[in-house]
Motif scaffolding. Structure first.
Motif, mmCIF file in Angstrom:
data_model
loop_
_atom_site.group_PDB
_atom_site.id
_atom_site.type_symbol
_atom_site.label_atom_id
_atom_site.label_comp_id
_atom_site.label_asym_id
_atom_site.label_seq_id
_atom_site.Cartn_x
_atom_site.Cartn_y
_atom_site.Cartn_z
ATOM 1 N N ASP A 1 -3.942 -0.893 8.968
ATOM 2 C CA ASP A 1 -3.973 0.496 8.493
ATOM 3 C C ASP A 1 -2.781 0.746 7.573
ATOM 4 O OD1 ASP A 1 -1.752 0.846 10.061
ATOM 5 O OD2 ASP A 1 -2.720 2.131 11.560
ATOM 6 N N HIS A 2 -2.599 2.005 7.165
ATOM 7 C CA HIS A 2 -1.537 2.312 6.195
ATOM 8 C C HIS A 2 -0.152 2.040 6.758
ATOM 9 C CE1 HIS A 2 -1.908 5.841 8.701
ATOM 10 N NE2 HIS A 2 -0.697 6.171 8.329
ATOM 11 N N VAL B 1 8.172 -7.206 0.664
ATOM 12 C CA VAL B 1 9.355 -6.473 1.141
ATOM 13 C C VAL B 1 8.959 -5.044 1.527
ATOM 14 C CG1 VAL B 1 11.519 -5.415 0.347
ATOM 15 C CG2 VAL B 1 11.083 -7.848 -0.084
ATOM 16 N N ALA B 2 8.200 -4.397 0.651
ATOM 17 C CA ALA B 2 7.815 -3.000 0.908
ATOM 18 C C ALA B 2 6.951 -2.891 2.170
ATOM 19 C CB ALA B 2 7.081 -2.432 -0.303
ATOM 20 N N THR B 3 6.019 -3.831 2.349
ATOM 21 C CA THR B 3 5.167 -3.766 3.549
ATOM 22 C C THR B 3 5.990 -4.047 4.814
ATOM 23 O OG1 THR B 3 4.528 -6.094 3.295
ATOM 24 C CG2 THR B 3 3.036 -4.452 2.357
ATOM 25 N N ALA C 1 1.380 -6.374 11.021
ATOM 26 C CA ALA C 1 1.406 -7.474 10.063
ATOM 27 C C ALA C 1 1.955 -6.952 8.743
ATOM 28 C CB ALA C 1 0.007 -8.041 9.852
ATOM 29 N N ALA C 2 2.646 -7.824 8.011
ATOM 30 C CA ALA C 2 3.179 -7.438 6.705
ATOM 31 C C ALA C 2 3.247 -8.664 5.811
ATOM 32 C CB ALA C 2 4.569 -6.803 6.858
ATOM 33 N N GLY C 3 3.427 -8.412 4.514
ATOM 34 C CA GLY C 3 3.546 -9.520 3.566
ATOM 35 C C GLY C 3 2.196 -10.100 3.203
ATOM 36 N N GLU C 4 2.218 -11.363 2.773
ATOM 37 C CA GLU C 4 1.041 -11.968 2.157
ATOM 38 C C GLU C 4 -0.171 -12.053 3.082
ATOM 39 O OE1 GLU C 4 1.840 -11.864 -0.925
ATOM 40 O OE2 GLU C 4 2.499 -13.821 -1.639
#
Ligand SMILES: Cc1cc2nc3c(=O)[nH]c(=O)nc-3n(C[C@H](O)[C@H](O)[C@H](O)COP(=O)(O)OP(=O)(O)OC[C@H]3O[C@@H](n4cnc5c(N)ncnc54)[C@H](O)[C@@H]3O)c2cc1C
Length: 508
Positions: A317-318, A343-345, A329-332
């Motif tokens: 989600d956002h 970085v932003a995620t 989860a974040a990144g690729e």
């Protein structure tokens, strides 16, 4: 490993993981970051072992953000790193008391149990919040000669250079569709390599793409500058950069001796009579990246097919929450979009984790969110531009392999064997079904190398949508693990005295 209890466990010390760690620690969270590499930095900020000598691969303006983030993470008292440590399984995420898997999204009373293997052996970590930032790897593109020594992906060549100060070969041809080819070629030239040619399958950007590029420029100038600097370095070194040029195969008996290239039309179809061989001992292909979703999918997080963003990406989600409670989860692995977006995620996920853990007030969370949302929007504009201009033409790449080309290099299964199996079993409709019949995807890499190519081959042969065909089911251990360590897992007590993992039921 340190004795710090991981309130927040982050898998992956790349841009996303580091940004999340610094943000979460800044707000008061105790953070443990595990990474299978010896040093933090992930792919883009990969560095050699301490004391290896030589120039710093992170010198220069393109890496200012990386140097700053690495320094802040290293100095922060609430961040602990566990290096050379692989997360190989996530358990207890969706198992009901009777042992059957519950649908994704089913609430569980406690956080997940994360099995890691590192210098201290196997440990089971019990974080309150788990953030997965496992990144991505180069899209492997099978073609005749791709298993010859001397045939790499461009990221592999770059990893040797950055991580080991080693040139992959003496004369190198780089071919593909991703701008990483330019960055890596310039790094190779500066390190003294002879780069024979950089070949791009697509053409130069047209007016519509240039307009989109101009719109993506604000906030992303550093990325553009890095690209133009690389082109200048290559021009000065006399390295030819060609467009509409596809690598068809590598030649050689027991090592690469040449790359066969051809002119292609705008659909990447070779133009007859344009084939030529460039003598070289090394080939590097760069067609973009595949999100490393294995651990998340093994845990039970839902993934969805998004070809331009790398293939299978995690549903989120956002606020970067996955479909499972306690797991972000974040990144690729949420979609390939570059280091700045990673970085932003990472920051976005950390803010939500801190809010969820009650260590950040809603007012403080919302105040920080504005800046992070702006960063997300800016970096996403550049990511969308790259998606539209550099996405691999999967059908054209699939056509490169002939029946003798190995598809699964671990289990030595060829394209011909897969086609034969398909002919004999016309009802086959998933990558898993083909895996069971052929063993493709059952080797040590667990299908990371052959999975994308197999799905494409099946899609081209059957016209079944890619999202129906795959991916392979992800099983623990998601990466190779010594048997002794696995045996010890039964006896390992967890840091919070939780029961050992039940390998009998979970490792089917
Ligand atoms: C080989 C390669 C080279 C690249 N080079 C460049 C470049 O020069 N310039 C550029 O702009 N972009 C480059 N990219 C793209 C770049 O990787 C991403 O944009 C950015 O690094 C993504 O950040 P991330 O944090 O999502 O993942 P990553 O940087 O990939 O970091 C993920 C981290 O997770 C760790 N990890 C993964 N699985 C596990 C596990 N199970 N257990 C423990 N640790 C795990 C990995 O070791 C890695 O350190 C490259 C990509 C690749 C694959």
């Amino acid at each position: 490993m340190s004795a710090v209890e991981p309130q927040v466990l982050i898998v992956g010390a790349g841009p996303a993981g580091l940004a999340a760690a610094v943000t979460a620690a800044h707000h008061g969270a105790q953070v443990l970051v595990v990474d299978e590499q010896a040093r933090p930095g992930g792919q883009i900020w990969r560095r050699p072992d301490p004391g290896a000598g030589g120039p710093d691969p992170l010198a220069g303006p393109a890496y200012t953000a990386g140097r700053t983030l690495l320094a802040r993470a290293a100095a922060h008292p609430r961040i602990t790193f566990a290096h050379d440590t692989t997360a190989w399984g996530v358990f207890g995420t969706r198992t009901t008391p009777d042992g059957f898997a519950a649908p994704p999204g089913t609430p569980v009373p406690e956080g997940p149990r994360v099995a890691v293997h590192g210098p201290a052996g196997v440990e089971i970590l019990l974080p309150r919040a788990l953030l997965l930032t496992a990144g991505a790897y180069d899209l492997p593109v099978p073609m005749p000669g791709w298993t010859l020594p001397g045939f790499f992906t461009v990221g592999g060549i770059q990893a040797l250079l950055k991580g080991h100060r080693t040139l992959a070969g003496r004369r190198i041809v780089l071919a593909g569709a991703h701008p990483l080819l330019l960055i890596a070629a310039a790094q190779l030239v500066r390190a003294g390599a002879d780069v024979a040619e950089v070949a791009f399958a697509q053409g130069l950007p047209g007016p519509a793409e240039l307009t989109r590029a101009l719109a993506a420029l604000p906030g992303n100038r550093a990325k553009v500058t890095e690209g133009t600097t690389a082109v200048r370095t290559l021009r000065q070194a006399g390295v030819p950069i060609r467009t509409h040029t596809l690598i068809l195969r590598a030649e050689g008996a027991d090592h690469v001796t040449g790359a066969v290239l051809a002119r292609v039309d705008r659909n990447w179809r070779p133009i007859p009579g344009t084939e030529r061989t460039v003598a070289c001992d090394t080939v590097g292909t760069g067609y973009g990246f595949v999100p490393s979703t294995e651990l998340a999918r093994q845990a039970g997080c839902a993934a969805t097919w998004n070809g331009p963003a790398g293939g299978w990406v995690l549903v989120h989600d956002h606020a970067m929450r996955t479909t499972l409670p306690h797991i972000w989860a974040a990144g690729e692995l949420t979609g390939v979009a570059g280091a700045e977006h990673a970085v932003a995620t990472g920051k976005r996920a950390a803010l939500d984790i801190c809010l969820s853990l009650g260590i950040l007030t809603t007012a403080d969370h919302d105040r920080e969110l504005t800046a992070v949302d702006r960063e997300l929007a800016t970096t996403m504009r550049m990511a969308k531009l790259l998606e539209s201009t550099c996405a691999p033409d999967r059908a054209a790449l699939n056509a490169l392999a002939d029946d003798d080309t190995p598809l699964c290099r671990c289990e030595e299964v060829s394209y011909g064997q897969i086609r034969c199996t398909m002919r004999d079993n016309p009802g086959l409709g998933t990558a898993d079904a083909v895996k069971l019949l052929t063993r493709a995807g059952m080797g040590p890499c667990q299908g990371r190398m052959c999975g994308p190519a197999l799905v494409e081959l099946l899609h081209q042969e059957t016209h079944i949508p890619r999202e129906t065909l795959g991916p392979f089911t992800a099983r623990p251990p998601i990466k190779p693990l010594p048997l002794a360590a696995l045996a010890e897992a039964h006896a390992t007590t967890t840091r919070t005295a939780a029961p050992p993992i039940d390998t009998d039921t979970d490792m089917s």
